[in-house]
Design a protein around this motif. Sequence first.
Motif, PDB file in Angstrom:
ATOM      1  N   THR A  45       0.650  -1.279  -0.044  1.00 27.26           N
ATOM      2  CA  THR A  45       0.093  -0.179  -0.121  1.00 27.26           C
ATOM      3  C   THR A  45       0.743   1.222   0.073  1.00 27.26           C
ATOM      4  OG1 THR A  45      -0.166   0.119   2.544  1.00 27.26           O
ATOM      5  CG2 THR A  45      -1.896  -1.104   1.331  1.00 27.26           C
ATOM      6  N   HIS A  46       2.000   1.040   0.100  1.00 23.18           N
ATOM      7  CA  HIS A  46       2.837   2.407   0.239  1.00 23.18           C
ATOM      8  C   HIS A  46       3.666   2.643  -1.299  1.00 23.18           C
ATOM      9  CE1 HIS A  46       6.916   4.223   1.247  1.00 23.18           C
ATOM     10  NE2 HIS A  46       6.052   5.061   1.657  1.00 23.18           N
ATOM     11  N   GLY A  47       3.845   1.484  -1.918  1.00 25.05           N
ATOM     12  CA  GLY A  47       4.579   1.738  -3.301  1.00 25.05           C
ATOM     13  C   GLY A  47       4.588   0.570  -3.999  1.00 25.05           C
ATOM     14  N   HIS A  48       5.366   0.600  -5.156  1.00 26.01           N
ATOM     15  CA  HIS A  48       5.349  -0.542  -6.155  1.00 26.01           C
ATOM     16  C   HIS A  48       6.246  -1.598  -5.698  1.00 26.01           C
ATOM     17  CE1 HIS A  48       3.596  -2.011  -9.763  1.00 26.01           C
ATOM     18  NE2 HIS A  48       4.830  -2.635 -10.168  1.00 26.01           N
ATOM     19  N   ALA A  49       5.779  -2.390  -4.793  1.00 19.60           N
ATOM     20  CA  ALA A  49       6.576  -3.670  -4.224  1.00 19.60           C
ATOM     21  C   ALA A  49       5.758  -4.895  -4.068  1.00 19.60           C
ATOM     22  CB  ALA A  49       7.365  -3.460  -3.252  1.00 19.60           C
ATOM     23  N   ARG A  50       5.997  -6.072  -4.456  1.00 20.61           N
ATOM     24  CA  ARG A  50       5.230  -7.284  -3.987  1.00 20.61           C
ATOM     25  C   ARG A  50       5.464  -7.669  -2.672  1.00 20.61           C
ATOM     26  NH1 ARG A  50       2.005  -7.413  -7.707  1.00 20.61           N
ATOM     27  NH2 ARG A  50       2.566  -6.674  -9.752  1.00 20.61           N
ATOM     28  N   LEU A  51       4.475  -7.838  -1.804  1.00 27.66           N
ATOM     29  CA  LEU A  51       4.563  -8.528  -0.546  1.00 27.66           C
ATOM     30  C   LEU A  51       4.951  -9.792  -0.764  1.00 27.66           C
ATOM     31  CD1 LEU A  51       1.708  -6.875   1.169  1.00 27.66           C
ATOM     32  CD2 LEU A  51       4.043  -6.063   1.081  1.00 27.66           C
ATOM     33  N   SER A  52       4.765 -10.594  -1.848  1.00 21.49           N
ATOM     34  CA  SER A  52       5.132 -12.016  -1.783  1.00 21.49           C
ATOM     35  C   SER A  52       6.492 -12.126  -2.158  1.00 21.49           C
ATOM     36  CB  SER A  52       4.558 -12.631  -2.978  1.00 21.49           C
ATOM     37  OG  SER A  52       4.638 -11.970  -4.238  1.00 21.49           O
ATOM     38  N   GLU A  53       7.318 -11.259  -2.292  1.00 24.21           N
ATOM     39  CA  GLU A  53       8.678 -11.201  -2.538  1.00 24.21           C
ATOM     40  C   GLU A  53       9.382 -10.741  -1.201  1.00 24.21           C
ATOM     41  OE1 GLU A  53       9.494  -8.796  -5.978  1.00 24.21           O
ATOM     42  OE2 GLU A  53       8.425 -10.123  -7.320  1.00 24.21           O
ATOM     43  N   GLY A  54       8.552 -10.297  -0.185  1.00 22.32           N
ATOM     44  CA  GLY A  54       9.079  -9.774   0.960  1.00 22.32           C
ATOM     45  C   GLY A  54       9.438 -10.961   2.015  1.00 22.32           C
ATOM     46  N   GLU A  55      10.046 -10.419   3.022  1.00 20.70           N
ATOM     47  CA  GLU A  55      10.633 -11.311   4.154  1.00 20.70           C
ATOM     48  C   GLU A  55       9.262 -11.735   5.083  1.00 20.70           C
ATOM     49  OE1 GLU A  55      13.938 -13.617   5.383  1.00 20.70           O
ATOM     50  OE2 GLU A  55      13.836 -12.028   4.069  1.00 20.70           O
ATOM     51  N   PHE A  56       8.998 -13.001   4.990  1.00 21.21           N
ATOM     52  CA  PHE A  56       7.850 -13.488   6.038  1.00 21.21           C
ATOM     53  C   PHE A  56       8.406 -14.314   7.056  1.00 21.21           C
ATOM     54  CE2 PHE A  56       4.748 -17.006   6.220  1.00 21.21           C
ATOM     55  CZ  PHE A  56       3.717 -16.254   7.054  1.00 21.21           C
ATOM     56  N   GLU A  57       8.145 -13.837   8.334  1.00 25.90           N
ATOM     57  CA  GLU A  57       8.202 -14.683   9.374  1.00 25.90           C
ATOM     58  C   GLU A  57       7.079 -14.423  10.544  1.00 25.90           C
ATOM     59  OE1 GLU A  57      12.341 -13.698  11.073  1.00 25.90           O
ATOM     60  OE2 GLU A  57      11.941 -14.303  13.108  1.00 25.90           O
ATOM     61  N   VAL A  63       4.874  -9.908   7.293  1.00 26.20           N
ATOM     62  CA  VAL A  63       5.788 -10.006   6.155  1.00 26.20           C
ATOM     63  C   VAL A  63       6.159  -8.713   5.869  1.00 26.20           C
ATOM     64  CG1 VAL A  63       3.702  -9.242   4.731  1.00 26.20           C
ATOM     65  CG2 VAL A  63       5.700 -10.416   3.590  1.00 26.20           C
ATOM     66  N   GLU A  64       7.452  -8.417   5.726  1.00 25.45           N
ATOM     67  CA  GLU A  64       8.364  -7.199   5.466  1.00 25.45           C
ATOM     68  C   GLU A  64       8.397  -6.860   3.944  1.00 25.45           C
ATOM     69  OE1 GLU A  64      11.826  -6.012   7.872  1.00 25.45           O
ATOM     70  OE2 GLU A  64      12.744  -6.303   5.931  1.00 25.45           O
ATOM     71  N   CYS A  65       8.033  -5.392   3.559  1.00 20.05           N
ATOM     72  CA  CYS A  65       8.054  -5.249   2.457  1.00 20.05           C
ATOM     73  C   CYS A  65       9.456  -5.292   1.629  1.00 20.05           C
ATOM     74  CB  CYS A  65       7.211  -4.147   1.978  1.00 20.05           C
ATOM     75  SG  CYS A  65       7.421  -3.395   0.622  1.00 20.05           S
ATOM     76  N   PRO A  66       9.790  -5.821   0.542  1.00 21.07           N
ATOM     77  CA  PRO A  66      11.254  -5.633   0.130  1.00 21.07           C
ATOM     78  C   PRO A  66      11.609  -4.444  -0.205  1.00 21.07           C
ATOM     79  CG  PRO A  66       9.639  -6.549  -1.430  1.00 21.07           C
ATOM     80  CD  PRO A  66       8.831  -6.414  -0.283  1.00 21.07           C
ATOM     81  N   LEU A  67      10.710  -3.373  -0.300  1.00 19.98           N
ATOM     82  CA  LEU A  67      11.281  -2.086  -0.857  1.00 19.98           C
ATOM     83  C   LEU A  67      11.619  -1.278   0.223  1.00 19.98           C
ATOM     84  CD1 LEU A  67      11.973  -0.557  -3.404  1.00 19.98           C
ATOM     85  CD2 LEU A  67       9.570   0.235  -3.512  1.00 19.98           C
ATOM     86  N   HIS A  68      10.836  -0.785   1.257  1.00 19.89           N
ATOM     87  CA  HIS A  68      11.058   0.151   2.314  1.00 19.89           C
ATOM     88  C   HIS A  68      10.797  -0.428   3.766  1.00 19.89           C
ATOM     89  CE1 HIS A  68       9.701   3.005  -0.941  1.00 19.89           C
ATOM     90  NE2 HIS A  68      10.703   3.131  -0.827  1.00 19.89           N
ATOM     91  N   ALA A  69      10.883  -1.647   3.755  1.00 25.72           N
ATOM     92  CA  ALA A  69      10.736  -2.372   4.976  1.00 25.72           C
ATOM     93  C   ALA A  69       9.607  -2.024   5.928  1.00 25.72           C
ATOM     94  CB  ALA A  69      12.020  -2.341   5.780  1.00 25.72           C
ATOM     95  N   GLY A  70       8.305  -1.812   5.381  1.00 18.64           N
ATOM     96  CA  GLY A  70       7.013  -1.545   6.064  1.00 18.64           C
ATOM     97  C   GLY A  70       6.736  -3.098   6.287  1.00 18.64           C
ATOM     98  N   VAL A  71       5.994  -3.173   7.519  1.00 20.19           N
ATOM     99  CA  VAL A  71       5.572  -4.517   7.922  1.00 20.19           C
ATOM    100  C   VAL A  71       4.131  -4.568   8.152  1.00 20.19           C
ATOM    101  CG1 VAL A  71       5.796  -6.228   9.980  1.00 20.19           C
ATOM    102  CG2 VAL A  71       7.764  -5.033   9.260  1.00 20.19           C
ATOM    103  N   PHE A  72       3.328  -5.765   7.595  1.00 16.87           N
ATOM    104  CA  PHE A  72       1.983  -6.022   7.679  1.00 16.87           C
ATOM    105  C   PHE A  72       1.756  -7.376   8.574  1.00 16.87           C
ATOM    106  CE2 PHE A  72       2.447  -3.779   3.568  1.00 16.87           C
ATOM    107  CZ  PHE A  72       1.463  -2.962   3.750  1.00 16.87           C
ATOM    108  N   ASP A  73       0.747  -7.064   9.280  1.00 17.58           N
ATOM    109  CA  ASP A  73       0.288  -8.375  10.053  1.00 17.58           C
ATOM    110  C   ASP A  73      -0.470  -9.352   8.728  1.00 17.58           C
ATOM    111  OD1 ASP A  73      -1.152 -10.346  11.380  1.00 17.58           O
ATOM    112  OD2 ASP A  73      -1.089  -9.142  13.082  1.00 17.58           O
ATOM    113  N   VAL A  74      -0.130 -10.422   8.456  1.00 10.86           N
ATOM    114  CA  VAL A  74      -0.663 -11.102   7.409  1.00 10.86           C
ATOM    115  C   VAL A  74      -1.947 -11.745   7.656  1.00 10.86           C
ATOM    116  CG1 VAL A  74       1.488 -11.718   6.221  1.00 10.86           C
ATOM    117  CG2 VAL A  74       0.359 -13.212   7.776  1.00 10.86           C
TER     118      VAL A  74
END
Length: 90
Positions: free
Chosen positions: A25-37, A41-52
């Motif tokens: 929701t912040h920019g053009h990045a795919r959450l499926s490519e982010g770090e999931f733990e 999930v951490e967005c791969p572009l600016h490290a914003g974090v969502f509760d999945v």
Amino acid sequence: MEVDCRKLALFNVDGNVYALDDLCTHGHARLSEGEFEGHEVECPLHAGVFDVRTGRAVCAPLTRDARCHAVKVERGDVFIATGIAAEPRP
Ligand code: FES
């Protein structure tokens, strides 16, 4: 994955499947490519974090939650209702 022309990111948290819009929701990045733990999930572009589990934006720079879709799993098949927001489970 794509459902009803929407790109979605699926996450498995302790056997429960959650589906979010794949685009951050912040920019053009795919959450499926982010770090999931755990359940985040951490967005791969600016490290914003969502509760999945809910799509809730957990930290800056995010200001908007991700859309979370209702998911049902039956006998190993995953059904996603992209027009229906998921009910909060956690
Ligand atoms: S694009 Fe995802 S946090 Fe900026």
